[in-house]
Design an enzyme around this catalytic site. Structure first.
Site, PDB file in Angstrom:
ATOM      1  N   THR A 117      45.411  45.926  42.254  1.00 25.11           N
ATOM      2  CA  THR A 117      45.199  45.387  40.910  1.00 25.11           C
ATOM      3  C   THR A 117      44.058  46.202  40.303  1.00 25.11           C
ATOM      4  O   THR A 117      43.401  46.975  40.988  1.00 25.11           O
ATOM      5  CB  THR A 117      44.778  43.907  40.954  1.00 25.11           C
ATOM      6  N   VAL A 141      38.099  45.865  48.954  1.00 27.74           N
ATOM      7  CA  VAL A 141      37.234  45.950  47.768  1.00 27.74           C
ATOM      8  C   VAL A 141      37.444  47.310  47.084  1.00 27.74           C
ATOM      9  O   VAL A 141      37.279  48.360  47.707  1.00 27.74           O
ATOM     10  CB  VAL A 141      35.750  45.754  48.153  1.00 27.74           C
ATOM     11  N   LYS A 142      37.805  47.237  45.803  1.00 29.05           N
ATOM     12  CA  LYS A 142      38.113  48.469  45.056  1.00 29.05           C
ATOM     13  C   LYS A 142      36.876  48.905  44.271  1.00 29.05           C
ATOM     14  O   LYS A 142      36.312  48.128  43.500  1.00 29.05           O
ATOM     15  CB  LYS A 142      39.289  48.182  44.118  1.00 29.05           C
ATOM     16  N   ILE A 143      36.483  50.144  44.509  1.00 28.01           N
ATOM     17  CA  ILE A 143      35.216  50.652  43.974  1.00 28.01           C
ATOM     18  C   ILE A 143      35.469  51.933  43.180  1.00 28.01           C
ATOM     19  O   ILE A 143      36.167  52.831  43.684  1.00 28.01           O
ATOM     20  CB  ILE A 143      34.268  51.034  45.159  1.00 28.01           C
TER      21      ILE A 143
END
Ligand code: E4P
Length: 219
Positions: free
Chosen positions: A27, A86-88
C-alpha cells in the site's frame, strides 16, 4: 517469484488471495487515500483488516520523513500485526531508519527507488525489500525494466539479501519481463494479475471443446 497486490482495496485483495497466488500486499498513502481511509485509528484498523485476509507481508508506509518520526511510526505499524512490513522512503533518514529496523528484526520495504545507487544504499542498510518504480520511470522516458535488470545483477554479484520488489507495474508485459530478469517479487494492480489469464486461443479452444462435447452427447 512472489506476487504482491498493490492496493488498499479489501475486495481486490480478497479476490487475488482467493485465486491462490497472492504472497503479499503493498500500500502507499495515495492508495489508502483512494479508499477514503484517514486518521490514525482508521488507518491502523484498515491495515489490520488487510492482514486478516492474507498470510503475510503487508507493506504499511510511514508518513514521517525524519528519523525519530519514522522509528516511532514504524514501531506502531509493526505492532498492528506480525505480517506488517514497514515501508520507508529512500531518503537519508530513511536509510538510517532501515538500518535501525534491521537491527531490531523488523522487516522493511524501501520505496521510491529510481536508481542503482539508491538500491545499493538500501541493501547495505539491510532493507528486506527494495521497491524500484518501473512505470514512473517509463513515464519520463527512462527504461524502468533496465533498472530492475541492473539491480538484480548488482544484488546477485554481491550476494545482498535484499529482495528486489518490482513496483509501479502497469501491465502484464512489465510483470513477464520482471520474471525473465529475475525480480524476486512483483507488486501490481489486480488487473495485471488477472490479465495473465487471458489468451484468445484458450477461449476459442475451450469453446470448441465444450461444443464438441455437447455434440457427442447429442445435445
Ligand atoms: C509501490 O509500492 C507503489 O505503491 C506502487 O507500485 C506505485 O505505483 P504507481 O506508480 O502506479 O502509483
Amino acid at each position: 517469484m512472489k506476487f504482491f497486490i498493490d492496493t488498499a482495496n479489501l475486495a481486490e485483495i480478497k479476490e487475488a488471495y482467493d485465486l491462490g497466488v497472492l504472497d503479499g500486499v503493498t500500500t502507499n498513502p495515495s492508495l489508502m487515500a483512494k479508499e477514503g481511509i484517514s486518521g490514525d485509528s482508521n488507518v491502523r484498523a484498515h491495515y489490520k483488516a488487510i492482514c486478516d485476509i492474507v498470510d503475510d507481508k503487508v507493506s504499511a508506509e510511514v508518513i514521517s520523513t525524519d528519523f525519530d518520526g519514522m522509528i516511532r511510526e514504524g514501531k506502531e505499524l509493526a505492532k498492528i500485526d506480525d505480517k506488517i512490513v514497514v515501508k520507508i522512503p529512500m531518503i537519508k533518514d530513511g536509510v538510517k531508519a532501515i538500518k535501525y529496523f534491521h537491527s531490531e528484526g523488523i522487516r522493511t520495504n524501501c520505496t521510491l527507488v529510481f536508481s542503482s545507487g539508491q538500491a545499493i544504499l538500501a541493501a547495505k542498510a539491510g532493507a528486506t525489500y527494495l521497491s524500484p518504480f518501473i512505470g514512473r520511470l517509463d513515464d519520463i522516458s527512462y527504461d524502468g525494466l533496465e533498472l530492475i535488470e541492473q539491480i538484480v545483477h548488482i544484488y546477485h554479484t554481491y550476494g545482498f539479501a535484499t529482495e528486489v520488489l518490482a513496483a509501479s507495474v502497469r501491465h502484464t508485459m512489465h510483470l513477464i519481463k520482471c520474471a525473465e530478469i529475475g525480480a524476486d517479487v512483483v507488486t501490481c494492480p489486480l488487473k495485471v494479475i488477472t490479465g495473465l489469464l487471458k489468451h484468445p486461443l484458450t477461449d476459442s479452444g475451450l469453446a470448441q471443446f465444450l461444443a464438441d462435447h455437447a455434440k457427442a452427447a447429442g445435445k
